[in-house]
Design a protein around this motif. Structure first.
Motif, PDB file in Angstrom:
ATOM      1  N   LEU A  86       1.827  -0.509  -7.078  1.00 17.40           N
ATOM      2  CA  LEU A  86       0.942   0.306  -6.232  1.00 17.40           C
ATOM      3  C   LEU A  86      -0.078   1.014  -7.126  1.00 17.40           C
ATOM      4  O   LEU A  86       0.302   1.825  -7.974  1.00 17.40           O
ATOM      5  CB  LEU A  86       1.732   1.365  -5.458  1.00 17.40           C
ATOM      6  N   GLU A  95      -2.032   3.407  -6.677  1.00 15.48           N
ATOM      7  CA  GLU A  95      -2.064   4.883  -6.561  1.00 15.48           C
ATOM      8  C   GLU A  95      -1.024   5.546  -7.452  1.00 15.48           C
ATOM      9  O   GLU A  95      -1.069   6.760  -7.665  1.00 15.48           O
ATOM     10  CB  GLU A  95      -1.795   5.317  -5.113  1.00 15.48           C
ATOM     11  N   MET A  96      -0.060   4.775  -7.949  1.00 18.05           N
ATOM     12  CA  MET A  96       1.010   5.380  -8.761  1.00 18.05           C
ATOM     13  C   MET A  96       0.911   4.980 -10.230  1.00 18.05           C
ATOM     14  O   MET A  96       1.837   5.194 -11.000  1.00 18.05           O
ATOM     15  CB  MET A  96       2.379   4.960  -8.212  1.00 18.05           C
ATOM     16  N   VAL A 116       8.094  -0.317  -5.165  1.00 19.74           N
ATOM     17  CA  VAL A 116       6.752   0.287  -5.229  1.00 19.74           C
ATOM     18  C   VAL A 116       5.969  -0.199  -6.452  1.00 19.74           C
ATOM     19  O   VAL A 116       4.854   0.256  -6.689  1.00 19.74           O
ATOM     20  CB  VAL A 116       6.834   1.838  -5.244  1.00 19.74           C
ATOM     21  N   THR A 160       4.226  10.592  -6.868  1.00 15.81           N
ATOM     22  CA  THR A 160       3.165   9.627  -7.194  1.00 15.81           C
ATOM     23  C   THR A 160       2.574   9.858  -8.584  1.00 15.81           C
ATOM     24  O   THR A 160       2.020   8.933  -9.177  1.00 15.81           O
ATOM     25  CB  THR A 160       2.027   9.670  -6.147  1.00 15.81           C
ATOM     26  N   THR A 179       0.847  -1.204   0.000  1.00 11.95           N
ATOM     27  CA  THR A 179       0.000   0.000   0.000  1.00 11.95           C
ATOM     28  C   THR A 179       0.882   1.255   0.000  1.00 11.95           C
ATOM     29  O   THR A 179       2.029   1.233   0.461  1.00 11.95           O
ATOM     30  CB  THR A 179      -0.908   0.063   1.243  1.00 11.95           C
ATOM     31  N   LEU A 180       0.293   2.343  -0.488  1.00 13.27           N
ATOM     32  CA  LEU A 180       1.006   3.627  -0.510  1.00 13.27           C
ATOM     33  C   LEU A 180       1.326   4.076   0.919  1.00 13.27           C
ATOM     34  O   LEU A 180       2.436   4.567   1.201  1.00 13.27           O
ATOM     35  CB  LEU A 180       0.138   4.673  -1.220  1.00 13.27           C
TER      36      LEU A 180
END
Ligand code: FAD
Length: 296
Positions: free
Chosen positions: A57, A59-60, A54, A170, A13-14
Motif C-alpha cells: 500500500l 500510503e504506508m 497490507v 500508517t 487501497t488503504l
C-alpha cells in the motif's frame, strides 16, 4: 503446526483496508512483515478468520523529511533493513538505524516492518524502545479519520496497545535531532539476534560547555513495555562526567521491578538495565560533544 484456516485478502487501497477492518473487527488481522504474526498463527495463538495483507500500500511506505517542521515521517511498512540504510533516517533519526541492527537476523530484518514491531508491542523490541526515547508519534487511521498518538500513550501492557481492531498504523513521525544532541542504544542478549534481556536508549542535548541540558532515556525488557525514565532524565540535567551518568542510571533501580522468568531473574535484569543505561548515556554524551570514543 499449521495455522487454522483463514481467508486471505490482499488489499489494494488503504480505503479498502479500513473498510474491511471496520466490517470484520476482531475477526481480522493485518499482515505486514509476518515475522511475529506467522509464528502466532502457526502456533494457533491467533486464529483470525481474515488476514488482510497490507504489503504494497503506497500510503504506508516511504520516508520523508520536512525542513519546516523538522520532522521525519516513516511509513509503517518500512522494513527493518530499510531503517538501517535509508539516508534520511541515518541523517535525522540515526538511533532508529542503529536499533534496527539489533533486530533478529537478516531474513527477519528483510521482512519485518516498523509498524508491525510497534503494533506487536513486545516488551524487549528495539524499535518501540528507541521511538520512546526519540519522542515518536504514531499516525493511526480508521474509517473515522486520522489521528496522532505519542508512542508513550500507545502501550498498555505485554503485547497490548490502545489500537482498536478497526485501526491501522500508517506512519511514525519522529522529531529531528538537534545538532548539539547525541544518541545511543545498548542492549544485552544471550546470543546475537536474540531479544534483549535488558536494553536502554538515550538521547541527550548539551550546551556549549558540554553540560547536559535535556535527556530522554528509555528502558526495554524490564517492564511490560518500553518505558521512559523520568528520574534518570531529571538526574542527567547538569551532568557532564561518567560518575554523573552512572549515578543517573542507578535511578532506574527504584523505578523498575522486572519479574523473574525462565530467561533471567528480576534482579539480574535490573542490574543489566542499569549497566545498559550507563553505556547508552555515555555513548550518547560522547556523540553530543563530538568525540569519537564512548566514555563508558
Ligand atoms: C526469530 C525471530 C527473531 C526476532 N528477533 C527480534 C528482535 O531481536 N527484536 C525485535 O524487536 N523483534 C524481533 N523479531 C520480531 C520482528 O521484528 C517482527 O518483524 C516484528 O515484531 C513484527 O513486525 P512485522 O512487520 O513482521 O509484523 P507482523 O508479524 O505482520 O504483525 C505483527 C502484529 O502487528 C499487527 N500489525 C502489523 N502491522 C500493523 C499496522 N501497520 N497497523 C496495525 N497493526 C499492525 C499485525 O496484525 C500483528 O498483530 C523477531 C522475529 C523472529 C521470527
Amino acid at each position: 503446526m499449521k495455522p487454522a484456516s483463514f481467508t486471505y485478502v490482499r488489499a489494494v487501497t488503504l480505503d479498502e483496508v479500513l473498510r474491511k477492518l471496520q466490517q470484520w473487527g476482531e475477526e481480522a488481522k493485518v499482515l505486514a512483515g509476518g515475522q511475529s504474526l506467522m509464528p502466532l498463527l502457526n502456533m494457533r495463538l491467533a486464529q483470525p478468520r481474515y488476514i488482510i495483507d497490507v504489503n504494497g500500500l503506497p500510503e504506508m511506505t516511504g520516508v520523508d523529511w520536512s525542513p519546516e517542521t523538522q520532522t521525519l515521517t516513516v511509513g509503517a511498512l518500512t522494513r527493518h533493513r530499510e531503517l538501517l540504510q535509508h539516508p534520511l533516517i541515518e541523517a535525522h533519526a540515526p538511533l532508529l538505524s542503529e536499533a534496527a541492527r539489533y533486530v533478529g537476523h537478516l531474513a527477519i530484518r528483510s521482512r519485518g516492518t516498523l509498524g508491525g514491531s510497534v503494533a506487536h508491542a513486545d516488551p524487549a523490541a528495539e524499535l518501540p524502545l528507541v521511538l520512546t526515547a526519540l519522542g515518536g508519534t504514531l499516525i493511526i487511521q480508521s474509517v473515522e479519520g486520522e489521528h496522532s498518538l505519542p508512542i508513550g500513550d500507545f502501550f498498555l501492557g505485554y503485547y497490548m496497545t490502545t489500537l482498536r481492531p478497526d485501526e491501522l498504523i500508517t506512519a511514525v513521525k519522529i522529531p529531528g535531532l538537534a545538532s548539539n544532541s547525541g544518541y545511543a542504544i545498548a542492549e544485552f542478549s544471550r546470543r546475537q539476534g536474540d531479544f534483549a534481556l535488558a536494553s536502554a536508549a538515550a538521547v541527550v542535548t548539551v550546551d556549549e560547555r558540554g553540560t547536559i541540558t535535556t535527556a530522554q532515556c528509555a528502558a526495554g525488557g524490564v517492564a511490560p513495555n518500553a518505558i521512559t525514565c523520568p528520574t534518570v532524565n531529571e538526574s542527567l540535567r547538569g551532568a557532564r562526567n561518567p560518575e554523573d551518568f552512572s549515578q543517573a542510571a542507578h535511578q532506574l533501580e527504584n523505578f523498575i521491578d522486572p519479574p523473574d522468568d525462565v530467561q533471567a531473574s528480576g534482579d539480574y535484569r535490573r542490574h543489566l538495565a542499569v549497566e545498559m543505561m550507563t553505556q547508552a548515556i555515555g555513548l550518547a554524551y560522547a556523540r553530543a560533544i563530538g568525540t569519537k570514543e564512548a566514555w563508558a
